[in-house]
Design a protein around this motif. Structure first.
Motif, PDB file in Angstrom:
ATOM      1  N   LYS A 105       0.854  -1.188   0.000  1.00 12.32           N
ATOM      2  CA  LYS A 105       0.000   0.000   0.000  1.00 12.32           C
ATOM      3  C   LYS A 105       0.885   1.231   0.000  1.00 12.32           C
ATOM      4  O   LYS A 105       1.780   1.366   0.833  1.00 12.32           O
ATOM      5  CB  LYS A 105      -0.923   0.010   1.228  1.00 12.32           C
ATOM      6  CG  LYS A 105      -1.928  -1.138   1.283  1.00 12.32           C
ATOM      7  CD  LYS A 105      -2.757  -1.085   2.552  1.00 12.32           C
ATOM      8  CE  LYS A 105      -3.836  -2.173   2.539  1.00 12.32           C
ATOM      9  NZ  LYS A 105      -3.242  -3.531   2.480  1.00 12.32           N
ATOM     10  N   VAL A 106       0.619   2.131  -0.954  1.00 10.95           N
ATOM     11  CA  VAL A 106       1.325   3.408  -1.042  1.00 10.95           C
ATOM     12  C   VAL A 106       0.269   4.503  -0.987  1.00 10.95           C
ATOM     13  O   VAL A 106      -0.592   4.589  -1.869  1.00 10.95           O
ATOM     14  CB  VAL A 106       2.160   3.512  -2.337  1.00 10.95           C
ATOM     15  CG1 VAL A 106       2.872   4.862  -2.395  1.00 10.95           C
ATOM     16  CG2 VAL A 106       3.171   2.365  -2.413  1.00 10.95           C
ATOM     17  N   GLY A 107       0.315   5.330   0.045  1.00 12.87           N
ATOM     18  CA  GLY A 107      -0.753   6.306   0.269  1.00 12.87           C
ATOM     19  C   GLY A 107      -0.849   7.358  -0.807  1.00 12.87           C
ATOM     20  O   GLY A 107      -1.942   7.784  -1.180  1.00 12.87           O
ATOM     21  N   SER A 108       0.293   7.804  -1.328  1.00 14.35           N
ATOM     22  CA  SER A 108       0.297   8.794  -2.404  1.00 14.35           C
ATOM     23  C   SER A 108       0.896   8.133  -3.646  1.00 14.35           C
ATOM     24  O   SER A 108       0.840   6.925  -3.803  1.00 14.35           O
ATOM     25  CB  SER A 108       1.070  10.033  -1.972  1.00 14.35           C
ATOM     26  OG  SER A 108       0.968  11.062  -2.936  1.00 14.35           O
ATOM     27  N   TYR A 109       1.489   8.894  -4.527  1.00 16.08           N
ATOM     28  CA  TYR A 109       1.919   8.362  -5.819  1.00 16.08           C
ATOM     29  C   TYR A 109       3.146   7.460  -5.711  1.00 16.08           C
ATOM     30  O   TYR A 109       4.061   7.724  -4.941  1.00 16.08           O
ATOM     31  CB  TYR A 109       2.250   9.514  -6.769  1.00 16.08           C
ATOM     32  CG  TYR A 109       1.079   9.956  -7.596  1.00 16.08           C
ATOM     33  CD1 TYR A 109       1.089   9.857  -8.970  1.00 16.08           C
ATOM     34  CD2 TYR A 109      -0.063  10.465  -6.995  1.00 16.08           C
ATOM     35  CE1 TYR A 109       0.007  10.257  -9.740  1.00 16.08           C
ATOM     36  CE2 TYR A 109      -1.151  10.875  -7.739  1.00 16.08           C
ATOM     37  CZ  TYR A 109      -1.110  10.762  -9.112  1.00 16.08           C
ATOM     38  OH  TYR A 109      -2.181  11.159  -9.866  1.00 16.08           O
ATOM     39  N   SER A 118      -2.705  -1.225  -3.360  1.00 14.90           N
ATOM     40  CA  SER A 118      -3.360   0.063  -3.609  1.00 14.90           C
ATOM     41  C   SER A 118      -2.330   1.174  -3.632  1.00 14.90           C
ATOM     42  O   SER A 118      -1.328   1.131  -2.916  1.00 14.90           O
ATOM     43  CB  SER A 118      -4.417   0.342  -2.536  1.00 14.90           C
ATOM     44  OG  SER A 118      -3.814   0.492  -1.266  1.00 14.90           O
ATOM     45  N   PHE A 119      -2.622   2.155  -4.482  1.00 16.42           N
ATOM     46  CA  PHE A 119      -1.731   3.292  -4.659  1.00 16.42           C
ATOM     47  C   PHE A 119      -2.564   4.563  -4.700  1.00 16.42           C
ATOM     48  O   PHE A 119      -3.706   4.558  -5.171  1.00 16.42           O
ATOM     49  CB  PHE A 119      -0.934   3.170  -5.965  1.00 16.42           C
ATOM     50  CG  PHE A 119      -0.102   1.917  -6.058  1.00 16.42           C
ATOM     51  CD1 PHE A 119       1.143   1.852  -5.467  1.00 16.42           C
ATOM     52  CD2 PHE A 119      -0.582   0.806  -6.713  1.00 16.42           C
ATOM     53  CE1 PHE A 119       1.902   0.697  -5.536  1.00 16.42           C
ATOM     54  CE2 PHE A 119       0.166  -0.357  -6.794  1.00 16.42           C
ATOM     55  CZ  PHE A 119       1.416  -0.415  -6.201  1.00 16.42           C
ATOM     56  N   GLY A 120      -1.960   5.659  -4.246  1.00 15.99           N
ATOM     57  CA  GLY A 120      -2.620   6.946  -4.379  1.00 15.99           C
ATOM     58  C   GLY A 120      -2.504   7.507  -5.777  1.00 15.99           C
ATOM     59  O   GLY A 120      -3.121   8.521  -6.104  1.00 15.99           O
ATOM     60  N   GLY A 121      -1.731   6.854  -6.623  1.00 16.19           N
ATOM     61  CA  GLY A 121      -1.557   7.266  -8.009  1.00 16.19           C
ATOM     62  C   GLY A 121      -0.337   6.571  -8.578  1.00 16.19           C
ATOM     63  O   GLY A 121       0.509   6.065  -7.842  1.00 16.19           O
TER      64      GLY A 121
END
Length: 733
Positions: free
Chosen positions: A655-659, A678-681
């Motif tokens: 999981k990466v909160g932002s890009y 999941s990724f923030g972008g």
């Protein structure tokens, strides 16, 4: 008939009179009517001119508002003129080929006028609108890269996503993400580099280990022979009595001739245990020979030359005041305790203690240094203290301090009351328990201008101040109970060669050279950073390393290597290196409170089963993902690489909160997994490649999904300040 003719003439005159009268009366009326018509026309033209001027001002006002709202301009005078000239240059902005002429007047941004002039035939009207501008500041924060067409402008920014794979990238609501392929590569690379460098430059630098206490070994006191001189009547000079005392034996009832200061050597054959109630003073050497007897001197022992105790298994030696030697000082084998009660023991050259039960010195033990080929000539050498060492203040040598064999017995604490200071180096063969300094003494420290070597195990080591060395520090055996109430600093290397099972450091561990943990690190608490201007290596298992205090980090100038399994690692600050960072084995139970900064390659070689990074990951080169799975890894911020990011196995649980973004590729080379990452972008300079081995099987298509929710990075750098504009009153003429 004459009467009728006369009446006709009178009527004609009357008609002519009225004609003239009407003509005279109608001329002003006609003039007034014409003037009214002209005034009406001029009024219409004036109103039209005013309308043009007002409309031009309103258009310009609206344009300036929009420029502020979209921040397309920073509203300097040049930008203002550009906007206004573009408005005036548009033909037929209203009708009948009529356009207002809008100009800008005034000086500074807080005293400006928008001047709009409308022209209708020969009539012109002008409106002046006062306003002020705060141009704002552009800043260098992340927000400038999040606009459409920027490196974080959409959920996925890349020239290509491998054919047929776009549908696996979905939002949490199930919709396929939007891909932006409009960013030119040169602009993408330039923006990425600018943003990346701004973030990477926040990487904290390794600590400067030169900031170690500037304490030097104590100066050896001069031999105070002047106290024992007399005035020679022939030369009128102070001097010791001439000659030397012949060897003698002190026996019951003797006259104690040793109480007479001698300019020559003094040799004492001690044949009983009677006290010597005076100072023993010599301008040469002092030799005390004792065979199985106790020695008690109720004064000082002072020699301009050497002082030698040939104690030959004496039970005890007690000196009430100081022992001061102008050359070497040595104590032979004893079965009991050597005790300097109320003073210090010092030598301008070397001090040697052969085997004894205990050594107690009320104040300090101080030596100079005589460099010889003799191994015993080291500064201060302890050749085994069997039960206890106690020094009230400082242990100081301008040369080495060397503990050979065992220091202290079971359950007994050896104590140096204030500081251990060495000019050349310190060597411990082994000891049971040792305390240096005291909790209420600000001068407490362990300071060496050379190398420090702990070459054997101990039961407990407590230092009430920092350990500092100008050269290397070696812990060659197990560190099982060690507390340093300060930093461990070295201008060379710091090496732990054996198991660290109980280490507490109330400060940083910092070195100019490499820092190495060459064996298992099962329990260590460091209230500060672990720092090296070289490399930091953890060769074996890291089972429990806790850095304490906000910002405490692991920082290296060249590289960081975790060669074996990590099962417990807590870093409140960052993991930073100008070189590569390598996790060569399984990672579990690891929390990084800041970011990971790698100037080279970041390698995650095995399963990542418990890694939480509360900041971001920045690496100047390629990220090599695990050959094993990623069941549990979380990055709260961004995951950025100037190279590529290669995931060689399943990334379930990533999981990466932002890009997650690169200047190169992002490649998912194996099955993404049943539980979607999941990724923030996502953002790549070349491609986002998806190569799941079972993607072609419809049964698994719904499982191979990457969730993407646009969450561009925020913060970082100085915040921008938007432009503002404020309009004042109208003025018309």
């Amino acid at each position: 008939m004459k009467i009728v003719s006369a009446e006709r003439g009178s009527a004609l005159v009357l008609v002519l009179f009225f004609v003239v009268l009407i003509g005279l009366l109608s001329t002003p009326l006609l003039f007034s009517t014409r003037q009214g018509q002209l005034n009406t026309i001029r009024g219409e033209q004036s109103e039209r001119a005013y309308y043009l001027a007002e409309t031009g001002a309103l258009i310009a006002q609206r344009a300036l508002y929009e420029a502020v709202r979209h921040e397309q301009y920073r509203l300097t005078p040049d930008h203002l003129n550009s906007i206004i000239q573009r408005i005036s240059a548009v033909p037929d902005v209203l009708y009948d080929s009529a356009s207002p002429q809008v100009t800008l007047e005034g000086g500074p941004n807080d005293n400006l006028q928008l001047v709009s002039t409308g022209q209708s035939k020969a009539i012109s009207r002008t409106i002046r609108l006062n306003f002020s501008v705060n141009p704002g500041t552009p800043g260098d924060g992340a927000d400038k890269y999040s606009v459409p067409g920027g490196i974080f402008g959409q959920e996925a920014v890349t020239p290509t996503i491998t054919a047929g794979k776009l549908q696996i990238f979905k939002r949490p609501d199930g919709d396929i993400i939007a891909q932006d392929d409009t960013v030119p590569k040169a602009k993408y690379d330039a923006d990425f580099t600018e943003y990346f460098n701004a973030q990477f430059n926040q990487n904290p630098a390794p600590l400067d280990p030169v900031a170690i206490p500037a304490a030097s070994p104590l100066r050896v006191p001069e031999t105070p022979l002047n106290v024992y001189t007399y005035t020679n009547p022939d030369t009128n000079k102070l001097m010791l009595k001439a000659g030397s005392l012949a060897p003698y034996a002190l026996s019951p009832g003797s006259s104690n001739p040793v109480c007479t200061p001698s300019a020559g050597s003094v040799i004492i054959h001690l044949s009983n245990s009677d006290p010597i109630n005076c100072d023993i003073v010599s301008g040469g050497d002092i030799t005390i020979n004792s065979n199985w007897n106790n020695l008690s001197v109720n004064g000082n022992i002072i020699a301009a030359g050497k002082i030698t105790f040939n104690t030959n298994w004496a039970n005890a030696v007690t000196v009430q005041k100081n022992i001061i030697s102008g050359k070497t000082l040595s104590v032979g084998n004893m079965s009991g305790k050597f005790h300097v009660v109320n003073g210090s023991m010092s030598s301008k050259e070397n001090i040697l203690f052969e085997q004894m039960s205990a050594l107690e010195i009320g104040e300090s033990l101080i030596s100079g240094f005589l460099s010889t080929a003799n191994a015993d000539s080291t500064g201060i050498k302890f050749n085994q203290i069997g039960d206890r060492l106690s020094i009230g203040k400082d242990l100081s040598s301008q040369g080495y301090i060397y503990f050979s064999k065992q220091l202290g017995g079971w359950g007994t604490e050896n104590k140096i009351g204030q500081a251990l200071l060495a000019g050349k180096g310190v060597y411990f063969e082994g000891f049971r328990r040792l305390a240096i300094g005291s909790p209420n003494n600000s001068l407490s420290m362990f300071r060496s201008q050379g190398t420090v070597t702990f070459n054997a195990n101990w039961d407990k080591l407590e230092i009430w101040g920092p350990i500092a060395a100008d050269k290397d520090i070696f812990f060659n055996n197990s560190v099982n109970d060690m507390t340093v109430h300060g930093a461990i600093r070295s201008d060379g290397r710091i090496t732990f060669n054996n198991t660290v099972s109980g280490l507490t450091v109330q400060g940083p561990i910092a070195a100019t050279g490499h820092v190495m943990f060459n064996n298992t690190l099962s329990s260590a608490r460091v209230s500060g950073s672990i720092s090296s201007k070289g490399s930091i290596t953890f060769k074996s298992t890291v089972g429990g390393l806790n850095l304490l205090g906000a910002g405490s980090s692991i920082l290296a100038g060249s590289g960081i290597l975790f060669q074996n399994t990590i099962t417990g690692l807590t870093v409140p600050g960052s993991l930073g290196s100008d070189g590569s960072i390598t996790f060569a084995n399984t990672i579990a139970g690891t929390e990084i409170g800041g970011s990971i900064y790698s100037g080279g390659t970041l390698t995650l070689s095995n399963a990542v089963d418990g890694l939480q990074i509360k900041g971001s990951i920045y690496t100047n080169s390629t990220v090599i993902g695990s050959s094993n799975t990623f069941p549990n890894m979380t990055v709260d911020g961004t995951f950025l690489s100037k190279g590529s990011i290669e995931f060689n196995n399943s990334i379930t649980g990533l999981k990466v909160g932002s890009y997650m973004a690169t200047m190169g590729d992002i490649n998912f080379k194996k099955d993404i997994g049943g539980s979607p990452p999941s990724f923030g972008g996502l953002s790549a300079g070349r491609q986002i490649g998806v190569f799941p081995s079972y993607y072609g099987n419809p049964e698994f298509r719904n499982r191979t999904v990457v969730r993407v929710e646009r969450n561009p990075p925020t913060g970082g750098g100085s915040p921008s300040s938007p432009p503002t504009i404020e309009f004042g009153g109208w003025q018309a003429r």
